[in-house]
Scaffold this motif. Structure first.
Motif, PDB file in Angstrom:
ATOM      1  N   TYR A 215     -17.937 -13.206 -23.297  1.00  9.86           N
ATOM      2  CA  TYR A 215     -19.048 -14.095 -22.968  1.00  9.86           C
ATOM      3  C   TYR A 215     -19.774 -14.425 -24.271  1.00  9.86           C
ATOM      4  O   TYR A 215     -20.178 -13.515 -25.000  1.00  9.86           O
ATOM      5  CB  TYR A 215     -19.990 -13.435 -21.968  1.00  9.86           C
ATOM      6  N   PHE A 216     -19.929 -15.721 -24.504  1.00 12.89           N
ATOM      7  CA  PHE A 216     -20.414 -16.160 -25.802  1.00 12.89           C
ATOM      8  C   PHE A 216     -21.904 -16.483 -25.807  1.00 12.89           C
ATOM      9  O   PHE A 216     -22.481 -16.894 -24.793  1.00 12.89           O
ATOM     10  CB  PHE A 216     -19.645 -17.413 -26.235  1.00 12.89           C
ATOM     11  N   GLY A 217     -22.489 -16.316 -26.967  1.00  5.27           N
ATOM     12  CA  GLY A 217     -23.858 -16.723 -27.200  1.00  5.27           C
ATOM     13  C   GLY A 217     -23.915 -18.175 -27.630  1.00  5.27           C
ATOM     14  O   GLY A 217     -22.872 -18.837 -27.751  1.00  5.27           O
ATOM     15  N   PRO A 218     -25.123 -18.677 -27.901  1.00  6.61           N
ATOM     16  CA  PRO A 218     -25.286 -20.090 -28.261  1.00  6.61           C
ATOM     17  C   PRO A 218     -24.854 -20.411 -29.679  1.00  6.61           C
ATOM     18  O   PRO A 218     -24.728 -21.579 -30.037  1.00  6.61           O
ATOM     19  CB  PRO A 218     -26.784 -20.322 -28.079  1.00  6.61           C
TER      20      PRO A 218
ATOM     21  N   LEU B 146     -20.190 -17.831 -33.769  1.00  7.05           N
ATOM     22  CA  LEU B 146     -20.350 -17.460 -32.367  1.00  7.05           C
ATOM     23  C   LEU B 146     -20.115 -15.971 -32.190  1.00  7.05           C
ATOM     24  O   LEU B 146     -19.172 -15.400 -32.742  1.00  7.05           O
ATOM     25  CB  LEU B 146     -19.368 -18.238 -31.500  1.00  7.05           C
TER      26      LEU B 146
ATOM     27  N   LEU C  95     -20.300 -23.007 -37.336  1.00  7.46           N
ATOM     28  CA  LEU C  95     -21.001 -22.425 -36.203  1.00  7.46           C
ATOM     29  C   LEU C  95     -20.443 -21.011 -36.027  1.00  7.46           C
ATOM     30  O   LEU C  95     -19.227 -20.837 -35.897  1.00  7.46           O
ATOM     31  CB  LEU C  95     -20.762 -23.250 -34.934  1.00  7.46           C
TER      32      LEU C  95
END
Lengths: 114, 119
Positions: free
Chosen positions: B109-112, B90, B88
């Motif tokens: 701040y993270f994305g999906p 990120l 994954l």
């Protein structure tokens, strides 16, 4: 390496129980930030809290509370009256990696059963 | 404010191919960091971009590269894919570049994420 340790790999509780997730960190910095993130099954890391190393006051936000103790290098996270929606992997992290990055623990998988 | 977006969300490739992943940061954020997450290694830092410049790089081979555009959008590229690149990926955005203040990395701040599977 200055690491972040989350000793609990998996925790399973029944709804309405209180649960505490442990986090112990290593650092040579005098100032640093500590973070908690939540990762639900969808995969996105959701920011929960940031604490400055200067500020050892405990913080409470609704059912969530955080206990920061510099003397033991710990930053524990408690969920009161857990709910099924709290089921996720929780990551503790600190700032100040050698490349300026965040250093994450391995995560604690919390399962809250109805 | 819209959060961090990543495209595509899922990708299946075969060994030897290359792949490009895209990340759009939160409006006003100029720093973009990339992380790889695998069950065995956890979250590992790939690189950070700020103002179109790579500021920091993690311990990954040169097959992993990235860039940032003037609108702060970022792409990462992996060439000659290997099975072990399945992960994954990120992306995270923050207001400030890391390292401006020693020990203090701005909130990310993270994305999906983009889930890459290499067959």
């Amino acid at each position: 390496a200055q690491k972040v340790t989350q000793a609990q790999t998996e925790i399973s509780v029944v709804e309405k129980e209180d649960v505490t997730l442990d986090c112990v960190y290593e650092t040579r910095d005098t100032t640093y930030y500590l973070f908690w993130y939540k990762q639900p099954p969808s995969g996105e890391l959701v920011f929960l809290i940031r604490r400055n190393s200067f500020d050892e006051q405990n913080e409470i936000s609704g059912r969530y509370s955080w206990n920061f103790q510099k003397s033991t290098s710990s930053f524990n996270f408690t969920i009161t009256a857990s709910q099924v929606v709290d089921s996720a992997v929780y990551f503790c992290a600190r700032s100040g990696g050698s490349q300026g990055n965040l250093i994450f623990g391995k995560g604690t998988k919390l399962s809250v059963k109805p | 404010k819209a959060g961090v977006t990543q495209t595509p969300r899922y990708l299946i490739k075969t060994r030897g191919q290359q792949v490009t992943l895209s990340c759009s940061p939160i409006s006003g954020h100029r720093s973009v960091s990339w992380y790889q997450q695998t069950p065995g290694q956890g979250l590992q830092f790939l690189f950070e971009y700020f103002s179109e410049t790579q500021r920091n790089k993690g311990n990954f081979p040169g097959r992993f590269s990235g860039r940032q555009f003037s609108n702060s959008r970022s792409e990462m590229n992996v060439s000659t894919l290997e099975l072990g690149d399945s992960a994954l990926y990120l992306c995270a955005s923050s207001l400030e570049a890391s390292g401006r203040r020693r020990g203090l990395t701005d909130t990310q701040y993270f994305g999906p994420g983009t889930r890459l599977t290499v067959l």
